[in-house]
Design an enzyme around this catalytic site. Structure first.
Site, PDB file in Angstrom:
ATOM      1  CE  LYS A  15      -4.156  -1.871   0.079  1.00 36.77           C
ATOM      2  NZ  LYS A  15      -4.130  -3.363  -0.029  1.00 36.77           N
TER       3      LYS A  15
HETATM    4  C1  LIG Z   1      -5.481  -4.078   0.789  1.00 35.49           C
HETATM    5  C2  LIG Z   1      -6.953  -3.940   0.827  1.00 35.49           C
HETATM    6  C3  LIG Z   1      -7.726  -4.342   1.938  1.00 35.49           C
HETATM    7  C4  LIG Z   1      -7.209  -5.151   3.070  1.00 35.49           C
HETATM    8  O1  LIG Z   1      -6.040  -4.825   3.594  1.00 35.49           O
HETATM    9  P1  LIG Z   1      -5.022  -5.858   4.254  1.00 35.49           P
HETATM   10  O2  LIG Z   1      -4.215  -4.942   5.104  1.00 35.49           O
HETATM   11  O3  LIG Z   1      -4.228  -6.499   3.174  1.00 35.49           O
HETATM   12  O4  LIG Z   1      -5.815  -6.818   5.070  1.00 35.49           O
HETATM   13  C5  LIG Z   1      -9.081  -4.051   1.927  1.00 35.49           C
HETATM   14  N1  LIG Z   1      -9.666  -3.446   0.889  1.00 35.49           N
HETATM   15  C6  LIG Z   1      -8.968  -3.074  -0.198  1.00 35.49           C
HETATM   16  C7  LIG Z   1      -9.678  -2.374  -1.308  1.00 35.49           C
HETATM   17  C8  LIG Z   1      -7.596  -3.328  -0.276  1.00 35.49           C
HETATM   18  O5  LIG Z   1      -6.929  -2.988  -1.382  1.00 35.49           O
END
Ligand SMILES: *Cc1c(COP(=O)(O)O)cnc(C)c1O
Length: 405
Positions: free
Chosen positions: A186
């Site tokens: 992210k």
């Molecule tokens: C990455 C993501 C999540 C979940 O995040 P994690 O930290 O990987 O559990 C939820 N929604 C979206 C749209 C994402 O891209």
């Protein structure tokens, strides 16, 4: 795109502060921790940077979504309207609280189509959960109006859009609550982590307890805490929060590099008249983690992807239509409702119903879409080279199409 590209001594310094004391837990141990409270500090920084009153860190973006759903009282029998193009975590979290994920079509914003939301509302609808996919925003004006009119909760999954905004407000802080993910890919990362953001104190207090076994966190002695409700362990660790503290200070840099590279890439892709671009409700708020573009037909798009692959330059270009994680077409486990622990038969029936609806309107968009991830470390030459290779592939495919037509 991801914050890990800017990893350096600043992350190491923050982590070392925690390693010095050896207190890896975010609660308690007030003496030995010698004033090091990385999780608390990161929560304060998140509130300041993104403009919300409360932030609750969690172990992941997925657990952040589960946590806020529980805090909002979402549970058995409740329908949550969400897009069919998202990350699997969005429906996982709905199921985790025993509610019904109601997937609906997306439009050319690559986010939930407000008209599809309207059509999906029933007496059981409790919340609308737009997902701000690939760095940019859903049509928030339309969604706010729908939620007001029907008295529905507006919960923003902004996990992919850290640093993006809509009309000056950070995505994730506009609805009743919103979430970010700080997983490894992210815009800012903690390694693993997430956050719930809200301006509602009651929701925040519930999130705070829910992520730590229901502890009320009112006294100095953790062992003497009361438990006003049942919670779970979705805590972040101090090591992860430490990484996040260094990363949050880099978000502005990340966004400004992305905007610059996005603009340059768009200029070059725009030279091909057959290429069109994702509609963005507030272009100035795009975090520009990706540039998402469309070709005239699925056939042409597939041929472009095949040619990028053949030339070994596919990396960084995503064809979500064939992706197992992000688009309903390949969510076979959801479409068959394959779970390890049994769902209530009523819930299972609803899951099967909603996962197997007609999504041809979304297919017509996603089948023609390619998202190109924006690198943070590209030189001007590398960017130009990448963009030119892409448009040459597109031109080659379009030419071949004309010949066979
Ligand atoms: C990455 C993501 C999540 C979940 O995040 P994690 O930290 O990987 O559990 C939820 N929604 C979206 C749209 C994402 O891209």
């Amino acid at each position: 795109m991801p914050g890990f590209e800017l990893w350096n001594d600043e992350e190491r310094k923050e982590v070392n502060d925690v390693l010095e004391t050896g207190i890896l837990m975010r609660y308690g141990f007030d003496g030995p921790r010698k004033g090091v409270w990385k999780s608390k500090e990161l929560e304060e920084e998140i509130c300041k940077k993104f403009g919300c009153q409360y932030a609750q860190l969690t172990s992941s973006g997925t657990s952040a979504l589960t946590t806020i759903m529980a805090a909002l009282g979402i549970g058995a029998g409740d329908e949550i309207i969400m897009p069919c193009f998202t990350f699997v975590a969005s429906f996982e979290s709905v199921l985790s609280v025993g509610a019904i994920p109601v997937m609906v079509d997306v439009d050319d914003t690559l986010t939930v189509n407000p008209e599809a939301v309207r059509k999906a509302i029933t007496p059981k609808t409790k919340a609308v959960m737009p997902v701000h996919m690939c760095g940019s925003m859903a049509d928030m004006d339309a969604l706010i109006a729908i939620c007001k009119e029907h008295k529905l909760i507006l919960l923003e999954d902004a996990c992919q859009s850290i640093g993006a905004s809509f009309k000056g407000k950070a995505l994730g802080t506009i609805g009743d609550a919103g979430t970010f993910s700080f997983d490894f890919v992210k815009t800012m990362t903690c390694g693993e982590g997430g956050v719930v953001m809200t301006n509602n104190k009651d929701l925040y207090v519930k999130c705070d307890g829910y992520t730590d076994h229901g502890h009320d966190h009112l006294g100095a002695d953790r062992g003497a805490d009361l438990h006003p409700f049942i919670g779970y362990n979705y805590r972040i660790s101090e090591l992860h929060a430490a990484v996040g503290l260094a990363q949050i200070r880099k978000v502005d840099t990340v966004i400004s590099i992305q905007k610059k590279n996005h603009a340059a890439l768009k200029d070059i892709l725009s030279q091909v008249p057959e290429i069109s671009f994702r509609r963005i409700p507030d272009p100035s708020g795009d975090s520009c983690t990706f540039i998402s573009w469309f070709l005239p037909t699925e056939e042409i798009t597939r041929a472009v992807i095949a040619e990028l692959k053949a030339q070994n330059i596919l990396a960084g270009n995503f064809y979500w239509y064939d992706n197992n994680w992000h688009y309903i077409r390949k969510w076979d486990h959801l479409k068959k409702s394959i779970t390890l622990s049994a769902l209530h038969p009523d819930l299972k029936a609803q899951v099967l119903h909603h996962a197997n609806k007609d999504f041809s309107a979304s297919d017509a968009i996603m089948g023609r879409c390619i998202s190109t991830a924006i690198g943070l470390l590209w030189t001007e030459e590398q960017l130009k080279d990448k963009a030119e290779k892409i448009i040459n592939v597109v031109k080659k495919v379009l030419q071949a199409q004309k010949i066979t037509a």
